[in-house]
Design a protein around this motif. Structure first.
Motif, mmCIF file in Angstrom:
data_model
loop_
_atom_site.group_PDB
_atom_site.id
_atom_site.type_symbol
_atom_site.label_atom_id
_atom_site.label_comp_id
_atom_site.label_asym_id
_atom_site.label_seq_id
_atom_site.Cartn_x
_atom_site.Cartn_y
_atom_site.Cartn_z
ATOM 1 N N ASP A 30 54.597 26.856 22.773
ATOM 2 C CA ASP A 30 53.805 27.874 22.085
ATOM 3 C C ASP A 30 52.980 27.252 20.958
ATOM 4 O O ASP A 30 51.835 27.636 20.716
ATOM 5 C CB ASP A 30 54.729 28.951 21.489
ATOM 6 N N GLN A 31 53.594 26.264 20.261
ATOM 7 C CA GLN A 31 52.879 25.594 19.167
ATOM 8 C C GLN A 31 51.661 24.842 19.682
ATOM 9 O O GLN A 31 50.606 24.858 19.033
ATOM 10 C CB GLN A 31 53.818 24.628 18.420
ATOM 11 N N ASP A 32 51.819 24.183 20.814
ATOM 12 C CA ASP A 32 50.687 23.453 21.411
ATOM 13 C C ASP A 32 49.531 24.408 21.693
ATOM 14 O O ASP A 32 48.364 24.106 21.432
ATOM 15 C CB ASP A 32 51.097 22.791 22.738
ATOM 16 N N LYS A 33 49.872 25.553 22.234
ATOM 17 C CA LYS A 33 48.845 26.541 22.593
ATOM 18 C C LYS A 33 48.160 27.077 21.339
ATOM 19 O O LYS A 33 46.928 27.194 21.272
ATOM 20 C CB LYS A 33 49.477 27.684 23.393
ATOM 21 N N MET A 34 48.985 27.396 20.348
ATOM 22 C CA MET A 34 48.423 27.942 19.107
ATOM 23 C C MET A 34 47.561 26.905 18.397
ATOM 24 O O MET A 34 46.516 27.245 17.824
ATOM 25 C CB MET A 34 49.555 28.413 18.183
ATOM 26 N N ARG A 35 47.993 25.647 18.454
ATOM 27 C CA ARG A 35 47.229 24.604 17.763
ATOM 28 C C ARG A 35 45.808 24.523 18.319
ATOM 29 O O ARG A 35 44.854 24.366 17.559
ATOM 30 C CB ARG A 35 47.954 23.258 17.874
ATOM 31 N N LEU A 36 45.656 24.656 19.623
ATOM 32 C CA LEU A 36 44.310 24.620 20.205
ATOM 33 C C LEU A 36 43.483 25.816 19.702
ATOM 34 O O LEU A 36 42.320 25.655 19.326
ATOM 35 C CB LEU A 36 44.360 24.631 21.739
ATOM 36 N N ALA A 37 44.099 27.002 19.680
ATOM 37 C CA ALA A 37 43.375 28.187 19.194
ATOM 38 C C ALA A 37 42.908 27.980 17.756
ATOM 39 O O ALA A 37 41.778 28.337 17.390
ATOM 40 C CB ALA A 37 44.268 29.426 19.296
ATOM 41 N N ILE A 38 43.763 27.356 16.943
ATOM 42 C CA ILE A 38 43.421 27.126 15.533
ATOM 43 C C ILE A 38 42.340 26.050 15.402
ATOM 44 O O ILE A 38 41.422 26.176 14.589
ATOM 45 C CB ILE A 38 44.689 26.754 14.725
ATOM 46 N N VAL A 39 42.443 24.996 16.193
ATOM 47 C CA VAL A 39 41.419 23.940 16.173
ATOM 48 C C VAL A 39 40.049 24.537 16.497
ATOM 49 O O VAL A 39 39.044 24.245 15.827
ATOM 50 C CB VAL A 39 41.765 22.810 17.176
ATOM 51 N N LEU A 40 40.012 25.399 17.494
ATOM 52 C CA LEU A 40 38.741 26.021 17.885
ATOM 53 C C LEU A 40 38.221 26.927 16.773
ATOM 54 O O LEU A 40 37.016 26.945 16.476
ATOM 55 C CB LEU A 40 38.919 26.815 19.183
ATOM 56 N N ALA A 41 39.125 27.667 16.137
ATOM 57 C CA ALA A 41 38.721 28.534 15.026
ATOM 58 C C ALA A 41 38.128 27.699 13.883
ATOM 59 O O ALA A 41 37.075 28.024 13.330
ATOM 60 C CB ALA A 41 39.929 29.328 14.519
ATOM 61 N N ARG A 42 38.816 26.583 13.568
ATOM 62 C CA ARG A 42 38.368 25.714 12.472
ATOM 63 C C ARG A 42 36.997 25.115 12.781
ATOM 64 O O ARG A 42 36.098 25.100 11.936
ATOM 65 C CB ARG A 42 39.403 24.607 12.237
ATOM 66 N N GLU A 43 36.835 24.625 14.002
ATOM 67 C CA GLU A 43 35.552 24.021 14.371
ATOM 68 C C GLU A 43 34.424 25.047 14.352
ATOM 69 O O GLU A 43 33.289 24.727 13.998
ATOM 70 C CB GLU A 43 35.655 23.387 15.759
ATOM 71 N N ASN A 44 34.748 26.275 14.738
ATOM 72 C CA ASN A 44 33.731 27.334 14.737
ATOM 73 C C ASN A 44 33.222 27.567 13.312
ATOM 74 O O ASN A 44 32.028 27.805 13.100
ATOM 75 C CB ASN A 44 34.329 28.626 15.314
ATOM 76 N N VAL A 45 34.137 27.456 12.359
ATOM 77 C CA VAL A 45 33.758 27.604 10.952
ATOM 78 C C VAL A 45 32.939 26.398 10.494
ATOM 79 O O VAL A 45 31.848 26.542 9.943
ATOM 80 C CB VAL A 45 35.016 27.747 10.064
ATOM 81 N N MET A 46 33.455 25.201 10.761
ATOM 82 C CA MET A 46 32.832 23.993 10.242
ATOM 83 C C MET A 46 31.437 23.762 10.834
ATOM 84 O O MET A 46 30.556 23.203 10.202
ATOM 85 C CB MET A 46 33.721 22.765 10.506
ATOM 86 N N ARG A 47 31.247 24.198 12.081
ATOM 87 C CA ARG A 47 29.951 24.018 12.741
ATOM 88 C C ARG A 47 29.029 25.205 12.548
ATOM 89 O O ARG A 47 27.889 25.195 13.048
ATOM 90 C CB ARG A 47 30.171 23.762 14.236
ATOM 91 N N GLY A 48 29.528 26.240 11.875
ATOM 92 C CA GLY A 48 28.675 27.387 11.564
ATOM 93 C C GLY A 48 28.268 28.191 12.784
ATOM 94 O O GLY A 48 27.204 28.812 12.808
ATOM 95 N N THR A 49 29.128 28.198 13.817
ATOM 96 C CA THR A 49 28.767 28.924 15.038
ATOM 97 C C THR A 49 29.433 30.294 15.142
ATOM 98 O O THR A 49 29.270 30.982 16.156
ATOM 99 C CB THR A 49 29.104 28.090 16.292
ATOM 100 N N GLY A 50 30.198 30.687 14.100
ATOM 101 C CA GLY A 50 30.800 32.015 14.162
ATOM 102 C C GLY A 50 31.943 32.193 13.188
ATOM 103 O O GLY A 50 32.204 31.338 12.334
#
Ligand SMILES: [Zn+2]
Length: 192
Positions: A30-50
């Motif tokens: 479950d942690q592996d799965k959640m980590r990917l969701a969080i990585v994507l959320a973080r990148e979306n913020v850092m790249r200004g795409t949403g």
């Protein structure tokens, strides 16, 4: 000649998302799965795409990634393009069925970097996933000004009664950090 109502709307992720997904990697825990969701959320913020939200759908038995989604409300121009909805729609498209229930490769799990809003909880119900993993809490999101809508404890009970297991507060600290970063960068709060 009247207006043309043969409208279409495309749902997709920003190009960069592809760089963070690898079909050869599995996400067993479950942690592996959640980590990917969080990585994507973080990148979306850092790249200004949403907005600061990410989600992904996995096969439960193998941990294989089926689809991912990042918040695309402003980029796609619709208040419905939440990360969970994007991931669910792309999962349906990938398996070629309107539901993930009873589909080869299933059952499926949806990981969301934050407790889903009212719309997304509904989408989870119709998605056909068997498990829902949540990171940051509803309170974490509303502290930032995001409105989660009419979501109640009974909403989760209903999901459970319909055969959807729910795990909340998974890697909450890491998920909260993404929300804080978004706030610190002055990202827009775009409630419908
Ligand atoms: Zn939502």
């Amino acid at each position: 000649m009247g207006p043309d109502f043969r409208q279409t709307m495309e749902v997709n992720n920003p190009e960069w998302v592809q760089d963070f997904l690898d079909a050869s990697i599995s996400y067993p825990s479950d942690q592996d799965k959640m980590r990917l969701a969080i990585v994507l959320a973080r990148e979306n913020v850092m790249r200004g795409t949403g907005g600061p939200f990410g989600a992904a759908v996995f096969e439960e038995s193998t941990g294989a990634l089926v689809s991912a989604g990042v918040n695309g409300v402003v980029r796609l121009g619709t208040g419905t393009a939440h990360a969970e909805v994007v991931a669910i729609m792309l999962a349906h498209g990938t398996v070629g069925c309107h539901t993930l229930r009873g589909v080869p490769g299933g059952p499926f799990t949806l990981a969301s970097s934050c407790d889903p809003c009212a719309m997304c909880l509904g989408a989870v119900l119709w998605s056909g996933v068997s498990r829902l993993l949540c990171g940051a809490s509803r309170d974490d999101a509303s502290a930032l000004g995001f409105d989660e809508g009419p979501v109640f404890e009974a909403s989760y009970d209903y999901l459970k009664s319909r055969g959807v297991a729910v795990v909340r507060g998974l890697l909450r600290g890491e998920a909260q950090e993404v929300l804080r970063r978004y706030r610190d960068l002055g990202g827009p709060i775009y409630n419908g």
